[in-house]
Every structure is written in C-alpha cells, then in structure tokens.
Design a protein around this motif. Structure first.
Motif, PDB file in Angstrom:
ATOM      1  N   GLN A 151      -1.026  -8.043  -9.939  1.00  0.00           N
ATOM      2  CA  GLN A 151      -2.004  -8.198  -8.873  1.00  0.00           C
ATOM      3  C   GLN A 151      -2.837  -6.924  -8.759  1.00  0.00           C
ATOM      4  N   ASN A 152      -4.051  -7.085  -8.192  1.00  0.00           N
ATOM      5  CA  ASN A 152      -4.882  -5.907  -7.924  1.00  0.00           C
ATOM      6  C   ASN A 152      -4.639  -5.424  -6.506  1.00  0.00           C
ATOM      7  N   GLU A 153      -5.449  -4.433  -6.062  1.00  0.00           N
ATOM      8  CA  GLU A 153      -5.209  -3.867  -4.736  1.00  0.00           C
ATOM      9  C   GLU A 153      -5.515  -4.844  -3.610  1.00  0.00           C
ATOM     10  N   GLN A 154      -6.269  -5.926  -3.894  1.00  0.00           N
ATOM     11  CA  GLN A 154      -6.507  -6.961  -2.887  1.00  0.00           C
ATOM     12  C   GLN A 154      -5.451  -8.078  -2.941  1.00  0.00           C
ATOM     13  N   CYS A 155      -4.366  -7.821  -3.649  1.00  0.00           N
ATOM     14  CA  CYS A 155      -3.260  -8.782  -3.790  1.00  0.00           C
ATOM     15  C   CYS A 155      -3.723 -10.072  -4.465  1.00  0.00           C
ATOM     16  N   GLN A 156      -4.746  -9.977  -5.290  1.00  0.00           N
ATOM     17  CA  GLN A 156      -5.207 -11.128  -6.052  1.00  0.00           C
ATOM     18  C   GLN A 156      -4.547 -11.103  -7.429  1.00  0.00           C
ATOM     19  N   LEU A 199       0.839  -1.208   0.000  1.00  0.00           N
ATOM     20  CA  LEU A 199       0.000   0.000   0.000  1.00  0.00           C
ATOM     21  C   LEU A 199       0.862   1.242   0.000  1.00  0.00           C
ATOM     22  N   THR A 208      -6.121  -0.102  -9.842  1.00  0.00           N
ATOM     23  CA  THR A 208      -4.778  -0.300  -9.324  1.00  0.00           C
ATOM     24  C   THR A 208      -4.192  -1.591  -9.864  1.00  0.00           C
TER      25      THR A 208
END
Length: 918
Positions: A171-176, A2, A206
């Motif tokens: 990855q996206n902001e949810q770390c997926q 983040l 993101t």
C-alpha cells in the motif's frame, strides 16, 4: 500506520552527543538539506547550521554506510555489515524495529464488535525465521519504508500447508493498495523443507508492506505455519549505520555485506568479528550464540546400520554415533557404542534384479525377469515381462532412491542420511535434532499405457500420519502418464533431541506398470497377426480391448462394459456397467448419458435427465468453528453426460479460484479435484477484507460411477447416493438438498446422501397418462376433450390430443326405445286395471242380488224351469255380453281346468231384471 512509518524512517540515523543529523524531504529538483535535531527538545542550543546534503539519488556501495557528519561513504567495521542502498533483515530473535504484527478476527461479532480471541495471535520470532500464527485469526506483519528510487523487496519463505492462506501486498501512504497480479499477491506453496524466494518491484516513495496469513481450522486439523526469513529491500537512498552481526554469527573483515554463522562447537556474541571455540565438555550447533554442557551418552545417541554385501555375500550390523555427536561417553552413567555384529548372509536381491559374483545386485536386461534369487531369464513366447519396482530387501539403497536431511537452522543436517537401510526394512535416520526433515525420494520415469491423464503443476501431500501406527499398507493410484517423484518426509517434533528414538519404518515399496522398470515375472500378451512382418511379437492392445485367451489377439470389449485394469487378459476383464449406465468409447469408465428407461406394471417409463447434465452446486451452512469462524460446505455435482468426464471441479486455494475466474483452462489449476461429486470448504469473503471467498479442503466424494473410493479416513471408501425425485412443480433444473437429519450431507463422514427434486426426473408422457371426456350433444354436435390424469407425474413426451367433435342426435336410440316400451306398459296396465274393475263390479252386483232373494234360512231360491211349455214361444234370446278377448279366453280355459266356475251370459228378455245363470 503513520507511526510505524515514522519509526522506520528515523531508525537509520547518525548519532552525536546531544543531537543527530537527518535529511529533509527531497524537493522538486532532487536536492535536500542536512539538519541537526536535538535528542531532547530544549536541552541544547547553537545547533550546527543546516547544510546542503547529498543528491537524493546518492547511495553507498554494499559494505559501506553514509557518515552524516562528513556526508561520505565509510566502510563498515568487522562484526557488522551493510547493503549500501538496501536493507536486510535476517535476525529474528525479536521482531526488528519498524515491524508491527497486527491481528484481526476474520468475522466481526453479532453486534459488529471485534472479537478478543485474536489478541494473543502474532508472528513469532524463532531465531533464524519468523513463524506465522496457526489459528483462524488474520495476522499481518507490517513494515513501512521510504524509497527515493524504484526498488524491490524479496524474501525467503516456507509455505507447506494450503490450510493457511498467505498473501503479500503493498500500500502507499494513502492506504491504497498498489496494482499487483495474483501471482505477486498470492504466494505459491512449497514442498516440505524447501525454501522459495518471492520478489516484488516497488515504486519510489512510501511503501507499506504487508505479509498476511489466515488459518483455516475447519475439522480441527493442525496446520503448519508459514516461515519467513531474509527480507531484503532495495531502493533506499542511504543507510546511515551498519548493522551488527547477530549472536552466533560473525564477519571477520571490514566492508562486509553479510555475516556468516559460527561453525559447530563455537559461539559468538552480537557484533562479533570471530567465533569462540567451546570447551571440551561443552558443545554447540552451527549458529549458536552460546555453548551447552555435553550430556552422558545413551541409547538414543547411536543407531545401527547394515554394511554392504562383500565379495563373499556377507553383511554385518554396525553401530554409529548420531552426528553431530553431542554426548560424552567417558563420564559416569554413559553408555558405550556397541560392538560390530557377526557377519551374516546378505538378503537376496529385490525382484527384477540378479546377483553378480561380487554380491552386487543389478537390474535384469529388458525382456527378462528374475525373482531376485536366480539368474535373469527371457520370457516365453507369447508373454511379456511385468514391469515395475518391488523393493522388499534393503541392504543398499536402490539407485533411483535418494535420502537426505533438511533443517532450516542446521545446515550440517544436509550431510546426513535421512533414512538408513536395515536388511528387511528401511527406517528413518537419527538426524541432528528432532525437528529435522528426514526425506526419502523415489523417482519414477513414467507409466505405461495409461489411457487418461490428470496434469497438475505443484507438489501436493497425498497422505499424512500422526502418532503411533501399527504395521499397515497404503495404496495410491496414479492417473497420469508422466515422470513423478514420491517423497516420504518424517519429522518428529520441534524439540531438540528429545524424541530421537521415534522412527518410521518402511518394509516394502511396490510401483506397478512402470515404464523402463524391471520384471519379476511374465504374463500373457497380445500378439501380432501371422501376416505381419514380425509375427508372434507382443503389442499393446488399443484402448477398450482385452487379450483373447484362445487367440492371444486384441479383442474389443462388449458394449456397455469397462476394463477392470491395465493388463486385461480374458473377456472377464470387461466388467458390465451398472443399470442405467453405459461405457465410453475407450471402455475405461461407465457413465450415464442422461437417459433412462424402466418397465413397471407392463408399462415402460422413459426419463430424460439432460437438463441435469450441467454441473450443479449446493451450498450448506453457514457453520462455525470453535472460534466462531463462519464457513460453508459447497458440493459440486456432475450427474450425467460429458462422455464420462468428471466435470465437477473443486479448487483448494485462492490462486486456483482467481485463475478459474479469469477463464484459464482447468488443467492449469494447481490444487483442484475433478470428480462426479466433490466437496469444498468455503470461507466467505464478507467481513475479512479478501476480494473473493477462500476455498480449502477439497475432496472427491464420487470418482467412479456406481462405485466407491477408498480413503484413509473411510476404510470402506467414500460413497455418494443421489436420489432423483419427480416433482412436476419444480423447474427442469430443480432443487438439490441434503437430508434434514444430516445437514452436512453425511452423518458419518463417509456416506453422503443427496436429493434432487426436478421436473426432469419425471418420465416422458405417454397415452396412459391422460383420458378423454365426452361432452353433451348440443345442436347435433358432440365434443370430446383429452385431460391429464391427476396428479400429473410426467413431462414432455406426447402432447394431449386436440379437442374433437362428432355429429349426434338430440334423443338417443336407447332413450327412444325406453320411452316406447314405457308407454306400451302403461297402456297395458291401464287396460288391465279397467277390465278387472268392471268385472269386479258385476260380481258384486250379482252377489248382492243373490243375497236379496235368499230365504230366511239363507237358501237360494229354486231356479225357474228353463224349459219351454208346449206351444210357448221363446221370448228371450241369449246374448253374450261381449266377445271374449284373448285374455278372457285364457282365463276361461284356466277356469275350466279348475272345474268350479261358469260363464255368464245375458239373456235378451223383456224383463231386464231376469238373469239366467249357467
């Protein structure tokens, strides 16, 4: 992560004295507000009122930036550049803001703790590119960017070594992790010195970008790092500032979308609009930010070449300065360029070429040959030219060979020769710096009459050498009929002009069986029959045929033999297969058909190994490197069957494994090894975040049945010995093991030993492997049972015969005869005993009577007269006590012969006491 994203998000902003402007997040209708943010909280008041900002889809053109005060696109000044709606990173003096290098160890410690051995591992900036770590740590380069619209990321990279695994994912902001194909995630290899570009589409929002490398240092071999440059991201809403040109680069006009490197012997500072020339006593290479003093010239700063042959067939040695020239020859201690040498006779043409009047070498026409010193002549009838390339004289570079120089940081190297001809050899050139790639390339259009192919898609390193080497020879066998290019690439080190005197020399290059090649000699060929339209013409023999010496016709090889080469003249070219093997239809190789027979002690043993035909795998380990990285050795074994095809396949990188798991054809693998026995090093997937195990360093251990394969490290070739042991307690597939003394399968790295215990290794059962047991006679019936010999060392084959029964008697004949004979003997013995007992009693009585009637002198009494008186009647009759038996008669006869015995008779008398002795 983040924090990384926030730093990136606020890195592009417009500045004022006490505050700066920033946009809010876009709302559901695509609008946003411009707000003023104090640089230091609480230091100022009366900030500008928030105003409505531009639409979220708004962006400026390349060469412009969004000026936040007026919210209008403004042209970038000279000395800077902008991509408009994109971001580019091509300056790597330091890792730019927003990028983070994270190092983790692949395997946690025994207690689950992270190892501290990777704290110093990182992506390293090298000016014009980033260099990955070379160790076993997993090092990630991370960058987060927020896109207001769909965009893309593209980057240039150099990935020459598959002992480092290089992947890129998002990855996206949810770390997926976002959905990516294997081609998007796993980066393809590049050849030495070449750069490739990789592009991946990005979604709005993101996006966290990861460039991750993991080194595989099993065996201690040094790996080449991954190089990364020119990262460009499209899809950002705007850029609020222009990027200044890096030192050594410039942009001369406003509104530039990129910067240009300063020419040689010039320099510039950061954000320069032009380059400053160096003084005469200084120099610089292209893209340098400062000039350096010129050193005095030395022998390392020039090299020699041979001029081309002139019309008189003469050549001479000449000396040239290494370009770009950086030394000064007019100073104390400097050496001058040596003068040109004397003219001397040119070397002859290479075999297969002829010399023209102007001393130029040309290839001989098809169907002719030359040794290079004479004119081209046609091959005699019944022969054909031996086509190929043989280069041993290097007055000029052959037409099918090219030389070049490559350096990522020195574009002037592209104009230089990587290799220079020198009469009887060709040598690597000087180059502009020590880390230049000096490349020599030979193109071969194809090969003739190859009977088996192995198609590969990528360029692979065949062999490499390091350090000082004596003059030696190296042979590489081609197994595919396709156009191919051979490349020799020489690089000294990463220093600058320190090892310029280090060279590599090639004396000769020979390529055989080349399609459309030239010929230096002729050889016998197979002829068409007399009945054909072109009698006496040469034809290629079919697969598995040799040329008969007497008739010059194609003749098939005898059964269970294989051809020793492509030109097979004479029956002796058909070599016999080893014991227990047979040849395939093309007579190109020998193999085992999974059946085997052997005669031992007048008994034939037959083996059926069909259960061992499928490819078997053996995993050995785990082992650990010096840093503790866990790895396994996996052996794939194709023992028999498959018509001689080498069915054991070992892959060499993650992309190959992914393709294999997806069921693609094995010929599509990029770096696979096909063999009878092959070995691959596996890094397990556990504990590192990879979805699958990583495969590396695949090698072939056996590509010829009952043969050896020559390699660089094993001068006598690698060999594998497979021992098959009969064990009926094992399953048909059995168990594959290696010697306990050599847990890696080999103790010297060249000879590998395997033991395969299996029930299939036992011979087929025959009648000699069991015996019969007869049971007791019960109720007049006797049963016979078949039982295997112990221990049982056979399988399948014949089965035990069924239990059988036959009539029988309770008392056997021999028992009856024995009992009868015994009874007769017993009666006889009893009779004899009674007879002799009675006789003994009589003798005893008579003796006692004689003793009683004896006188005192122990004389016997005088016998009474047995004569009858006159007128006296006999009163006694002679009565025999019994009739003599057969045995008695025999005894009497015997006694008469002895003369000392008499026969007693009983006299019938009124006086029972009287006895007459005779």
């Amino acid at each position: 992560r983040l924090v990384v994203w926030i730093n990136c998000f606020f890195s592009s902003r417009g500045y004022n004295t006490d505050y700066y402007y920033e946009y809010t997040e876009c709302d559901s209708v695509g609008s946003r507000w411009r707000v003023a943010i104090p640089r230091i909280l609480g230091t100022c008041s009366a900030l500008p009122t928030p105003t409505r900002g531009t639409d979220c889809s708004f962006s400026c053109a390349a060469g412009e930036f969004l000026e936040m005060s007026a919210q209008q696109c403004t042209t970038c000044a000279a000395g800077s550049y902008s991509l408009g709606s994109g971001v580019r990173f091509d300056q790597w003096d330091t890792i730019p803001a927003g990028f983070t290098s994270l190092a983790t160890y692949m395997d946690p410690g025994p207690s689950g703790e992270e190892s501290q051995a990777c704290n110093s591992s990182s992506w390293t900036p090298q000016g014009v590119y980033l260099e990955s770590s070379r160790d076993e740590c997993t090092v990630s380069l991370v960058y987060a960017v927020h896109l207001e619209q769909q965009g893309s990321v593209s980057f240039s990279y150099q990935y020459p070594d598959n002992n480092i695994f290089f992947e890129f994912y998002v990855q996206n902001e949810q770390c997926q992790e976002m959905a990516q194909t294997d081609d998007q995630k796993w980066i393809k290899l590049t050849t030495n010195g070449e750069w490739d570009t990789h592009t991946v589409n990005l979604k709005s929002g993101t996006n966290i970008l990861y460039w991750r490398t993991t080194g595989i240092l099993v065996g201690g071999k040094m790996v080449k790092p991954v190089l990364l440059r020119n990262i460009q991201i499209e899809g950002v809403a705007y850029t609020s500032e222009c990027f200044p040109c890096r030192p050594g680069w410039f942009s001369s006009s406003p509104g530039s979308s990129s910067c240009q490197p300063c020419p040689r012997n010039t320099s510039s500072h950061k954000g320069a609009a032009s380059c400053t020339p160096c003084p005469d006593t200084q120099y610089s290479h292209e893209g340098w930010s400062q000039c350096k003093e010129r050193p005095p010239c030395s022998e390392k700063d020039y090299f020699q070449i041979h001029t081309a042959c002139d019309s008189e067939g003469k050549t001479q040695v000449m000396y040239r300065w290494v370009e770009p020239r950086i030394c000064e020859e007019n100073v104390t201690g400097a050496v001058a360029l040596p003068p040109t040498g004397e003219r001397e006779a040119c070397p002859p043409c290479n075999p297969g070429y002829y010399n023209t009047d102007d001393s130029t070498c040309f290839p001989c026409p098809p169907g002719t040959h030359s040794d290079g010193t004479s004119v081209c002549e046609e091959c005699p009838a019944g022969t054909e030219p031996v086509l190929g390339y043989e280069y041993k004289w290097w007055n000029v570079l052959p037409s099918n060979m090219k030389t070049s120089c490559f350096n990522v940081g020195n574009s002037k190297c592209d104009d230089m020769n990587g290799w220079e001809v020198a009469g009887d050899h060709i040598r690597s050139g000087a180059g502009g710096s020590d880390n230049d790639y000096l490349i020599l390339n030979l193109h071969v259009p194809g090969f003739k009459a190859l009977r088996f192919f192995m198609v590969r898609k990528s360029t692979t390193v065949v062999e490499s050498w390091e350090g000082s080497k004596e003059r030696q020879s190296y042979t590489h066998i081609m197994t595919r009929n396709a156009s191919v290019s051979y490349t020799w690439a020489f690089q000294r080190t990463n220093q600058v002009r320190r090892y310029i005197s280090d060279v590599v020399i090639l004396y000769s290059v020979s390529v055989t069986n080349v399609q459309d090649g030239v010929a230096s000699a002729c050889r016998a060929c197979a002829l068409l029959s007399q009945s054909s339209q072109r009698p006496g013409s040469c034809i290629p023999c079919p697969a598995g045929f040799y040329i008969d010496r007497d008739t010059n016709r194609c003749q098939e090889c005898p059964p269970n033999t294989y051809l020793s080469g492509h030109h097979t003249y004479g029956e002796d070219a058909c070599l016999p297969c080893g014991p227990g093997s047979k040849s395939n239809k093309e007579h190109s190789r020998c193999y085992s058909d999974c059946s085997f027979s052997q005669t031992e002690h007048n008994r034939t043993l037959t083996f059926d190994l069909s259960s061992l035909s499928p490819v078997a795998s053996l995993t050995i380990g785990p082992s650990f490197t010096s840093k503790g990285t866990k790895y396994l050795h996996v052996f794939n074994v194709s023992l028999c069957g498959h018509q001689g095809k080498m069915a054991a396949v070992c892959t060499d990188n993650v992309t190959d494994i992914a393709n294999k798991d997806m069921g693609s054809d094995s010929t599509q693998f990029v770096n696979s090894v096909d063999s009878f026995i092959c070995q691959s090093t596996i890094i397990p997937a556990d504990g590192r975040g990879f979805r699958m195990a990583l495969a590396s360093q695949s090698i072939s251990l056996a590509d010829t049945f009952l043969g050896e394969m020559a390699t660089g490290s094993c001068q006598r070739g690698r060999s594998a010995v497979m021992t098959i042991r009969c064990n009926p307690e094992k399953t048909d597939r059995g168990k594959l093991t290696v010697p306990s003394a050599c847990p890696a399968g080999t103790c010297d790295g060249c000879t590998f030993h395997f033991l395969w215990e299996s029930g299939s290794a036992c011979p087929r059962c025959t009648q000699d492997d069991y015996h019969q047991i007869e049971g007791a006679c019960k109720g007049g019936v006797q049963e016979t049972l078949s039982v295997w010999n112990e221990p049982k060392l056979c399988i399948k084959g014949i089965s035990l015969t069924a239990k059988s029964s036959a009539p029988c008697e309770a008392i056997a004949l021999w028992l009856k005869v024995g009992v009868g004979g015994g009874a007769f003997l017993a009666v006889l013995l009893v009779s004899l005993t009674c007879y002799f007992w009675k006789k003994n009693k009589r003798l005893e009585y008579k003796y006692s009577r004689l003793v009683m009637s004896a006188n005192k002198e122990c004389e016997l009494p005088v016998a009474d007269s047995c004569a009858l008186a006159e007128g006296e009647e006999p009163e006694d009759d002679v009565v025999y006590s019994h009739k003599p038996s057969l045995l008695g008669k025999l005894r009497a006869i015997a006694n008469k012969r002895e003369g000392d015995s008499s026969e007693s008779v009983q006299l019938k008398s009124s006086q029972s006491e009287r006895w007459v002795w005779g």
